[in-house]
Design a protein around this motif. Structure first.
Motif, PDB file in Angstrom:
ATOM      1  N   GLY A 108       0.795  -1.224   0.000  1.00  0.00           N
ATOM      2  CA  GLY A 108       0.000   0.000   0.000  1.00  0.00           C
ATOM      3  C   GLY A 108       0.820   1.263   0.000  1.00  0.00           C
ATOM      4  N   ASP A 109       0.811   1.954   1.126  1.00  0.00           N
ATOM      5  CA  ASP A 109       1.417   3.283   1.225  1.00  0.00           C
ATOM      6  C   ASP A 109       2.822   3.293   1.810  1.00  0.00           C
ATOM      7  OD1 ASP A 109       0.698   2.489   3.754  1.00  0.00           O
ATOM      8  OD2 ASP A 109      -0.061   4.446   4.364  1.00  0.00           O
ATOM      9  N   ARG A 110       3.466   2.145   1.939  1.00  0.00           N
ATOM     10  CA  ARG A 110       4.781   2.108   2.594  1.00  0.00           C
ATOM     11  C   ARG A 110       5.687   1.053   1.981  1.00  0.00           C
ATOM     12  NH1 ARG A 110       2.594   1.055   8.305  1.00  0.00           N
ATOM     13  NH2 ARG A 110       0.950   2.255   7.365  1.00  0.00           N
ATOM     14  N   ALA A 111       6.973   1.225   2.228  1.00  0.00           N
ATOM     15  CA  ALA A 111       7.971   0.263   1.775  1.00  0.00           C
ATOM     16  C   ALA A 111       9.115   0.225   2.782  1.00  0.00           C
ATOM     17  CB  ALA A 111       8.496   0.636   0.400  1.00  0.00           C
ATOM     18  N   VAL A 112       9.688  -0.951   2.936  1.00  0.00           N
ATOM     19  CA  VAL A 112      10.895  -1.133   3.735  1.00  0.00           C
ATOM     20  C   VAL A 112      11.949  -1.650   2.775  1.00  0.00           C
ATOM     21  CG1 VAL A 112      11.969  -2.454   5.593  1.00  0.00           C
ATOM     22  CG2 VAL A 112       9.669  -1.557   5.893  1.00  0.00           C
ATOM     23  N   LEU A 113      13.121  -1.032   2.812  1.00  0.00           N
ATOM     24  CA  LEU A 113      14.222  -1.399   1.928  1.00  0.00           C
ATOM     25  C   LEU A 113      15.353  -1.991   2.756  1.00  0.00           C
ATOM     26  CD1 LEU A 113      13.480   1.915   0.737  1.00  0.00           C
ATOM     27  CD2 LEU A 113      14.006   0.351  -1.124  1.00  0.00           C
ATOM     28  N   LEU A 114      15.978  -3.019   2.213  1.00  0.00           N
ATOM     29  CA  LEU A 114      17.140  -3.641   2.842  1.00  0.00           C
ATOM     30  C   LEU A 114      18.213  -3.738   1.775  1.00  0.00           C
ATOM     31  CD1 LEU A 114      18.345  -5.095   5.358  1.00  0.00           C
ATOM     32  CD2 LEU A 114      17.464  -7.227   4.369  1.00  0.00           C
ATOM     33  N   GLY A 115      19.403  -3.251   2.092  1.00  0.00           N
ATOM     34  CA  GLY A 115      20.466  -3.275   1.098  1.00  0.00           C
ATOM     35  C   GLY A 115      21.841  -3.159   1.706  1.00  0.00           C
ATOM     36  N   PRO A 116      22.855  -3.372   0.866  1.00  0.00           N
ATOM     37  CA  PRO A 116      24.232  -3.351   1.356  1.00  0.00           C
ATOM     38  C   PRO A 116      24.739  -1.934   1.620  1.00  0.00           C
ATOM     39  CG  PRO A 116      24.198  -3.717  -1.008  1.00  0.00           C
ATOM     40  CD  PRO A 116      22.762  -3.691  -0.546  1.00  0.00           C
ATOM     41  N   VAL A 117      25.539  -1.823   2.654  1.00  0.00           N
ATOM     42  CA  VAL A 117      26.297  -0.605   2.970  1.00  0.00           C
ATOM     43  C   VAL A 117      27.694  -1.093   3.357  1.00  0.00           C
ATOM     44  CG1 VAL A 117      24.308   0.756   3.726  1.00  0.00           C
ATOM     45  CG2 VAL A 117      25.542  -0.613   5.388  1.00  0.00           C
ATOM     46  N   PRO A 118      28.677  -0.207   3.340  1.00  0.00           N
ATOM     47  CA  PRO A 118      30.008  -0.651   3.772  1.00  0.00           C
ATOM     48  C   PRO A 118      29.947  -1.268   5.173  1.00  0.00           C
ATOM     49  CG  PRO A 118      30.140   1.517   2.764  1.00  0.00           C
ATOM     50  CD  PRO A 118      28.681   1.184   2.899  1.00  0.00           C
ATOM     51  N   GLY A 119      30.355  -2.497   5.274  1.00  0.00           N
ATOM     52  CA  GLY A 119      30.374  -3.175   6.568  1.00  0.00           C
ATOM     53  C   GLY A 119      29.127  -3.980   6.888  1.00  0.00           C
ATOM     54  N   GLY A 120      28.177  -4.087   6.002  1.00  0.00           N
ATOM     55  CA  GLY A 120      27.001  -4.896   6.309  1.00  0.00           C
ATOM     56  C   GLY A 120      25.754  -4.519   5.534  1.00  0.00           C
ATOM     57  N   LEU A 121      24.630  -4.527   6.239  1.00  0.00           N
ATOM     58  CA  LEU A 121      23.324  -4.213   5.646  1.00  0.00           C
ATOM     59  C   LEU A 121      22.671  -3.065   6.406  1.00  0.00           C
ATOM     60  CD1 LEU A 121      21.860  -7.827   5.278  1.00  0.00           C
ATOM     61  CD2 LEU A 121      22.651  -6.357   3.422  1.00  0.00           C
ATOM     62  N   ALA A 122      21.789  -2.355   5.723  1.00  0.00           N
ATOM     63  CA  ALA A 122      21.037  -1.269   6.356  1.00  0.00           C
ATOM     64  C   ALA A 122      19.577  -1.362   5.932  1.00  0.00           C
ATOM     65  CB  ALA A 122      21.614   0.086   5.977  1.00  0.00           C
ATOM     66  N   VAL A 123      18.713  -0.907   6.826  1.00  0.00           N
ATOM     67  CA  VAL A 123      17.265  -0.848   6.592  1.00  0.00           C
ATOM     68  C   VAL A 123      16.882   0.611   6.412  1.00  0.00           C
ATOM     69  CG1 VAL A 123      14.990  -1.267   7.602  1.00  0.00           C
ATOM     70  CG2 VAL A 123      16.834  -2.899   8.000  1.00  0.00           C
ATOM     71  N   ARG A 124      16.081   0.878   5.408  1.00  0.00           N
ATOM     72  CA  ARG A 124      15.488   2.204   5.206  1.00  0.00           C
ATOM     73  C   ARG A 124      14.009   1.996   4.992  1.00  0.00           C
ATOM     74  NH1 ARG A 124      19.539   6.290   3.172  1.00  0.00           N
ATOM     75  NH2 ARG A 124      21.477   5.182   3.388  1.00  0.00           N
ATOM     76  N   GLN A 125      13.241   3.048   5.142  1.00  0.00           N
ATOM     77  CA  GLN A 125      11.794   2.945   4.942  1.00  0.00           C
ATOM     78  C   GLN A 125      11.293   4.196   4.252  1.00  0.00           C
ATOM     79  OE1 GLN A 125       9.129   4.784   6.514  1.00  0.00           O
ATOM     80  NE2 GLN A 125      10.667   6.203   7.297  1.00  0.00           N
ATOM     81  N   THR A 126      10.120   4.058   3.662  1.00  0.00           N
ATOM     82  CA  THR A 126       9.435   5.201   3.081  1.00  0.00           C
ATOM     83  C   THR A 126       7.947   5.013   3.330  1.00  0.00           C
ATOM     84  OG1 THR A 126       9.130   6.533   1.102  1.00  0.00           O
ATOM     85  CG2 THR A 126       9.237   4.169   0.784  1.00  0.00           C
ATOM     86  N   GLY A 127       7.246   6.118   3.448  1.00  0.00           N
ATOM     87  CA  GLY A 127       5.812   6.061   3.704  1.00  0.00           C
ATOM     88  C   GLY A 127       5.448   6.303   5.150  1.00  0.00           C
TER      89      GLY A 127
END
Length: 154
Positions: free
Chosen positions: A73-92
């Protein structure tokens, strides 16, 4: 005499072996239906008290290589690589409304390997080191009004 009585009941069709099996299965079915009704009512009360939004991850999701999203629907959670591991971001969601981001490492059979809190860094949350046999990362973005849940394959 007792033999004649049992034959009389069998002859009348009051209680054959097949009928006793049917009665047993009917009793079990009614019991299951009633118990599932109770579970459904309890689950509904829990969801009213703490609403959840389940997000679906992209089918080709490989967050260790490229960022991928889980949406609803109106939101998303993103998971992806960053230097040294993984990071979570969100929108909505308003970042100020997010109280914490919880992570659960799951094995191939769905067993829980560990629970973690993601460390906040600006508009992202860093994923701590996970057990090497983690196959799925469950991300719970907990806000003031509801919780977004997404499962990412690793």
């Amino acid at each position: 005499m007792a033999h004649r009585v049992s034959l009389a009941f069998a002859g009348c069709g009051l209680m054959t072996r097949q009928a006793s099996y049917w009665i047993f299965f009917v009793i079990v079915a009614v019991g299951l239906a009633l118990s599932w009704g109770q579970i459904g009512r309890k689950t509904h009360r829990v969801f009213e008290a703490e609403p959840f939004v389940f997000l679906k991850a992209e089918s080709s999701c490989r967050p260790g290589a490229l960022p991928c999203a889980a949406v609803a629907g109106d939101r998303a959670v993103l998971l992806g690589p960053v230097p040294g591991g993984l990071a979570v971001r969100q929108t909505g969601l308003e970042t100020a409304d997010i109280t914490r981001v919880e992570l659960v490492a799951l094995s191939a059979d769905g067993g829980e390997l560990g629970s973690y809190l993601a460390a906040s860094r600006g508009d992202a949350w860093l994923v701590p080191r996970l057990p090497s046999n983690t196959k799925v990362l469950r991300v719970r973005v907990i806000g003031n009004r509801d919780t977004s849940v997404a499962d990412f394959p690793l």
